[in-house]
Design an enzyme around this catalytic site. Structure first.
Site, PDB file in Angstrom:
ATOM      1  N   GLY A   1      44.393  29.330  36.710  1.00 51.01           N
ATOM      2  CA  GLY A   1      44.173  30.373  37.709  1.00 51.01           C
ATOM      3  C   GLY A   1      43.405  29.884  38.937  1.00 51.01           C
TER       4      GLY A   1
ATOM      5  N   LYS B   1      40.514  35.718  56.487  1.00 56.52           N
ATOM      6  CA  LYS B   1      40.543  34.589  57.439  1.00 56.52           C
ATOM      7  C   LYS B   1      41.869  34.544  58.172  1.00 56.52           C
ATOM      8  CE  LYS B   1      41.513  32.904  53.393  1.00 56.52           C
ATOM      9  NZ  LYS B   1      40.998  32.610  52.121  1.00 56.52           N
TER      10      LYS B   1
ATOM     11  N   GLU C   1      47.327  29.145  43.352  1.00 51.67           N
ATOM     12  CA  GLU C   1      48.374  30.178  43.397  1.00 51.67           C
ATOM     13  C   GLU C   1      49.700  29.618  42.878  1.00 51.67           C
ATOM     14  OE1 GLU C   1      47.873  33.290  44.554  1.00 51.67           O
ATOM     15  OE2 GLU C   1      45.785  32.855  45.040  1.00 51.67           O
TER      16      GLU C   1
ATOM     17  N   VAL D   1      38.205  39.977  45.246  1.00 50.24           N
ATOM     18  CA  VAL D   1      37.031  40.190  46.098  1.00 50.24           C
ATOM     19  C   VAL D   1      36.568  41.645  46.009  1.00 50.24           C
ATOM     20  CG1 VAL D   1      36.135  40.019  48.447  1.00 50.24           C
ATOM     21  CG2 VAL D   1      37.779  38.336  47.630  1.00 50.24           C
TER      22      VAL D   1
ATOM     23  N   LYS E   1      40.553  28.804  58.402  1.00 49.92           N
ATOM     24  CA  LYS E   1      39.087  28.785  58.344  1.00 49.92           C
ATOM     25  C   LYS E   1      38.505  27.957  59.489  1.00 49.92           C
ATOM     26  CE  LYS E   1      39.086  29.381  53.334  1.00 49.92           C
ATOM     27  NZ  LYS E   1      39.154  28.656  52.051  1.00 49.92           N
TER      28      LYS E   1
ATOM     29  N   GLY F   1      33.137  31.609  51.089  1.00 46.42           N
ATOM     30  CA  GLY F   1      32.465  32.793  50.536  1.00 46.42           C
ATOM     31  C   GLY F   1      31.008  32.558  50.169  1.00 46.42           C
TER      32      GLY F   1
HETATM   33  N1  LIG Z   1      39.891  35.338  46.225  1.00 46.16           N
HETATM   34  C1  LIG Z   1      38.861  34.787  46.813  1.00 46.16           C
HETATM   35  O1  LIG Z   1      38.002  34.196  46.158  1.00 46.16           O
HETATM   36  C2  LIG Z   1      38.666  34.913  48.297  1.00 46.16           C
HETATM   37  C3  LIG Z   1      37.677  34.137  48.926  1.00 46.16           C
HETATM   38  C4  LIG Z   1      37.448  34.318  50.306  1.00 46.16           C
HETATM   39  C5  LIG Z   1      38.213  35.226  51.010  1.00 46.16           C
HETATM   40  N2  LIG Z   1      39.206  35.923  50.380  1.00 46.16           N
HETATM   41  C6  LIG Z   1      39.981  36.883  51.161  1.00 46.16           C
HETATM   42  O2  LIG Z   1      39.716  38.197  50.660  1.00 46.16           O
HETATM   43  C7  LIG Z   1      40.878  39.009  50.817  1.00 46.16           C
HETATM   44  C8  LIG Z   1      41.267  39.583  49.459  1.00 46.16           C
HETATM   45  O3  LIG Z   1      41.556  38.523  48.562  1.00 46.16           O
HETATM   46  P1  LIG Z   1      41.755  38.766  46.987  1.00 46.16           P
HETATM   47  O4  LIG Z   1      41.779  37.420  46.383  1.00 46.16           O
HETATM   48  O5  LIG Z   1      40.781  39.768  46.506  1.00 46.16           O
HETATM   49  O6  LIG Z   1      43.222  39.394  46.970  1.00 46.16           O
HETATM   50  P2  LIG Z   1      43.967  40.102  45.744  1.00 46.16           P
HETATM   51  O7  LIG Z   1      43.292  39.780  44.465  1.00 46.16           O
HETATM   52  O8  LIG Z   1      45.402  39.861  45.918  1.00 46.16           O
HETATM   53  O9  LIG Z   1      43.699  41.669  46.015  1.00 46.16           O
HETATM   54  C9  LIG Z   1      44.299  42.385  47.061  1.00 46.16           C
HETATM   55  C10 LIG Z   1      44.052  43.855  46.846  1.00 46.16           C
HETATM   56  O10 LIG Z   1      44.593  44.569  47.956  1.00 46.16           O
HETATM   57  C11 LIG Z   1      45.385  45.643  47.482  1.00 46.16           C
HETATM   58  N3  LIG Z   1      46.452  45.935  48.419  1.00 46.16           N
HETATM   59  C12 LIG Z   1      47.399  45.090  48.900  1.00 46.16           C
HETATM   60  N4  LIG Z   1      48.185  45.732  49.779  1.00 46.16           N
HETATM   61  C13 LIG Z   1      47.695  46.998  49.877  1.00 46.16           C
HETATM   62  C14 LIG Z   1      48.075  48.156  50.621  1.00 46.16           C
HETATM   63  N5  LIG Z   1      49.098  48.148  51.491  1.00 46.16           N
HETATM   64  N6  LIG Z   1      47.369  49.283  50.447  1.00 46.16           N
HETATM   65  C15 LIG Z   1      46.322  49.318  49.594  1.00 46.16           C
HETATM   66  N7  LIG Z   1      45.909  48.270  48.855  1.00 46.16           N
HETATM   67  C16 LIG Z   1      46.607  47.123  49.007  1.00 46.16           C
HETATM   68  C17 LIG Z   1      45.928  45.143  46.151  1.00 46.16           C
HETATM   69  O11 LIG Z   1      46.300  46.309  45.420  1.00 46.16           O
HETATM   70  P3  LIG Z   1      46.956  46.250  43.935  1.00 46.16           P
HETATM   71  O12 LIG Z   1      45.932  45.555  43.084  1.00 46.16           O
HETATM   72  O13 LIG Z   1      47.098  47.637  43.553  1.00 46.16           O
HETATM   73  O14 LIG Z   1      48.231  45.492  44.114  1.00 46.16           O
HETATM   74  C18 LIG Z   1      44.704  44.416  45.588  1.00 46.16           C
HETATM   75  O15 LIG Z   1      43.842  45.329  44.966  1.00 46.16           O
HETATM   76  C19 LIG Z   1      41.936  38.110  51.450  1.00 46.16           C
HETATM   77  O16 LIG Z   1      41.900  38.268  52.838  1.00 46.16           O
HETATM   78  C20 LIG Z   1      41.471  36.704  51.075  1.00 46.16           C
HETATM   79  O17 LIG Z   1      41.912  35.729  51.989  1.00 46.16           O
HETATM   80  C21 LIG Z   1      39.435  35.786  49.049  1.00 46.16           C
END
Ligand SMILES: NC(=O)c1ccc[n+]([C@@H]2O[C@H](COP(=O)([O-])OP(=O)(O)OC[C@H]3O[C@@H](n4cnc5c(N)ncnc54)[C@H](OP(=O)(O)O)[C@@H]3O)[C@@H](O)[C@H]2O)c1
Length: 433
Positions: A188, A106, A191, A14, A206, A135
């Site tokens: 992908g 969420k 998970e 995101v 949600k 989203g």
């Molecule tokens: N993926 C989707 O399509 C989607 C859709 C709707 C909502 N969401 C929500 O959006 C949010 C992010 O999802 P995502 O899929 O983007 O997750 P993700 O790909 O796992 O990315 C998480 C990011 O947060 C960073 N991070 C984790 N712990 C941290 C810390 N303590 N300090 C600083 N940075 C930290 C990670 O850093 P590193 O990369 O360096 O490890 C990574 O860059 C979640 O709440 C998810 O539920 C996601």
């Protein structure tokens, strides 16, 4: 006019999508706002290995989110980390530091959204969370603005794209869940640990948020009955099709005379309904209003559309900051509202689909019919596909509308019968959609 400055924490799916949109669509956004949204700080644990789009110009990079929250130039912090640990600390620290917050989280908002909103309102800062549910569908804006003049009577959604992809692939190909899940993981789409999706946790978070927005209640995950899709087989789709239905993981909320009934569970839907046509990783929400009747919303649940939702929230909060109008009313009601109180799903009345696997012998139907009759449940139909083996014979009984409690009592009694290979699978038939 001077720009509004943004700090982005979390540069995963995101976060990186958000940065790409802000870089590539920055001029359009500035024209729409009348000023620029400028990214001044970014943070992730591996920030120094991340490619930051050149179009964003000079950006402060850090591995410590506290430096973003404390950064004197940052007006809005985007929390795109996920989970409930660091994310909660960072959102609370941002509020304390008088920064507005945009979140896609969420899980965090379902667990402690009402308290976070209360603190944000007290601090006079703005908070937005559109990206946290569906989203690609601006459903928060719909419920808080677009149809807020209506009184929502029912809301049904397909809110987990992974489950919908698995179920619709099973429907199309006839392959079992384990094979489709393995393929989804390879591509992908799912998970490595699929439990949050296929056991219903993600969809439940949600629904907590949508139900709070739709019904004005302080909803918790414990208010929602949850059952995942692990027990659904290709055979169930064949029987559902014979009944002119299909099967989807349905997140539902409905006002009844008893109170608000909330559930996340696989259910049979008539094939003719609009929700039954939702295929693959799409999300959809169907809302029934007392005055406005039916409205339907459809779109992607993940990927770039989530980035669009975050960027649109950043624009909304930027406008609110410029207009000096922090939100004064939490989307979560502060009190239970009496007649709207969540009540147990056992009070729900539905027709049900019961699927059995038995060690075949004479008298089985009579035995099951006897148990149904003893619970005052009317039998509707018995369906059985031809089957080679008598040792593991599947068949289906559908029953007329009855209470969930009666069905549970019947299933429990049936599970104890010595010819039963496994507990009967009971799915509600959502014929009223
Ligand atoms: N993926 C989707 O399509 C989607 C859709 C709707 C909502 N969401 C929500 O959006 C949010 C992010 O999802 P995502 O899929 O983007 O997750 P993700 O790909 O796992 O990315 C998480 C990011 O947060 C960073 N991070 C984790 N712990 C941290 C810390 N303590 N300090 C600083 N940075 C930290 C990670 O850093 P590193 O990369 O360096 O490890 C990574 O860059 C979640 O709440 C998810 O539920 C996601």
């Amino acid at each position: 006019m001077q720009e509004v400055n943004v700090g982005i924490v979390g540069l995963g799916n995101v976060g990186s999508s958000t940065l790409a949109i802000l870089a590539e669509n920055g001029d359009q956004i500035a024209l729409k706002l009348g000023y620029r949204l400028k990214v001044v700080a970014v943070c992730s644990r591996s920030v120094h290995a991340k490619k930051i789009p050149a179009g964003l110009g000079d950006v402060f990079k850090t591995t410590d989110w506290r430096e973003v929250v404390a950064h004197p130039d940052v007006h809005i912090v985007a929390e795109l980390v996920g989970g409930t640990n660091a994310a909660a600390d960072l959102v609370n620290a941002a509020i304390e530091n008088h920064k507005s917050v945009v979140t896609a989280n969420k899980e965090l908002m379902a667990a402690c959204g009402p308290d976070i909103w209360d603190r944000a309102i007290q601090a006079g800062i703005n908070l937005a969370m559109e990206a946290s549910v569906c989203g690609g569908i601006p459903i928060h804006a719909v419920l808080r603005e677009g149809i807020s003049g209506d009184r929502v009577m029912a809301l049904y959604g397909i809110l987990n794209g992974t489950c919908n992809y698995i179920l619709t692939e099973m429907e199309k190909t006839g392959a079992p869940l384990a094979n489709i899940l393995a393929e989804a993981q390879r591509l992908g789409y799912a998970e490595a640990d699929p439990s949050a999706d296929i056991d219903g946790f993600d969809a439940r978070s949600k629904l907590v948020l949508l139900a709070a927005l739709a019904f004005g209640e302080r909803i918790t995950p414990a208010d929602i009955f949850m059952e995942g899709i692990r027990r659904i087989t290709p055979l169930d789709f064949r029987y559902a099709h014979t009944l002119k239905h299909t099967i989807r993981l349905i997140c539902g909320g409905r006002r009844t005379a008893d109170g608000l009934i909330l559930s996340v569970r696989p259910a049979l839907l008539p094939a003719s309904t609009i929700l039954a046509g939702v295929q693959g990783p799409y999300n959809a929400v169907w809302v029934k209003g007392q005055f406005g009747e039916d409205t339907f919303y459809y779109g992607w649940g993940a990927g770039h559309p989530t980035g669009v939702a975050v960027v649109s929230d950043l624009m909304r909060v930027a406008r609110e900051i410029r207009g000096g109008s922090p939100e004064r009313v939490s989307p979560f009601a502060h009190e239970r509202l009496g007649d709207n109180k969540p009540v147990s799903v056992t009070l729900q009345r539905r027709a049900y689909y019961l699927r059995f696997r038995v060690d075949d012998r004479p008298g089985i139907i009579a035995k099951l019919a006897g148990i149904l009759a003893s619970k005052n449940i009317g039998l509707e139909a018995v369906l059985q596909e031809p089957c080679d083996t008598k040792r593991d014979l599947p068949f289906v009984i559908t029953v007329e509308q009855t209470s969930e409690q009666s069905i549970r009592d019947a299933v429990e009694e049936m599970s104890r019968l010595d010819f039963m290979r496994e507990a009967p699978l009971a799915l509600p038939m959502e014929t009223a959609l």
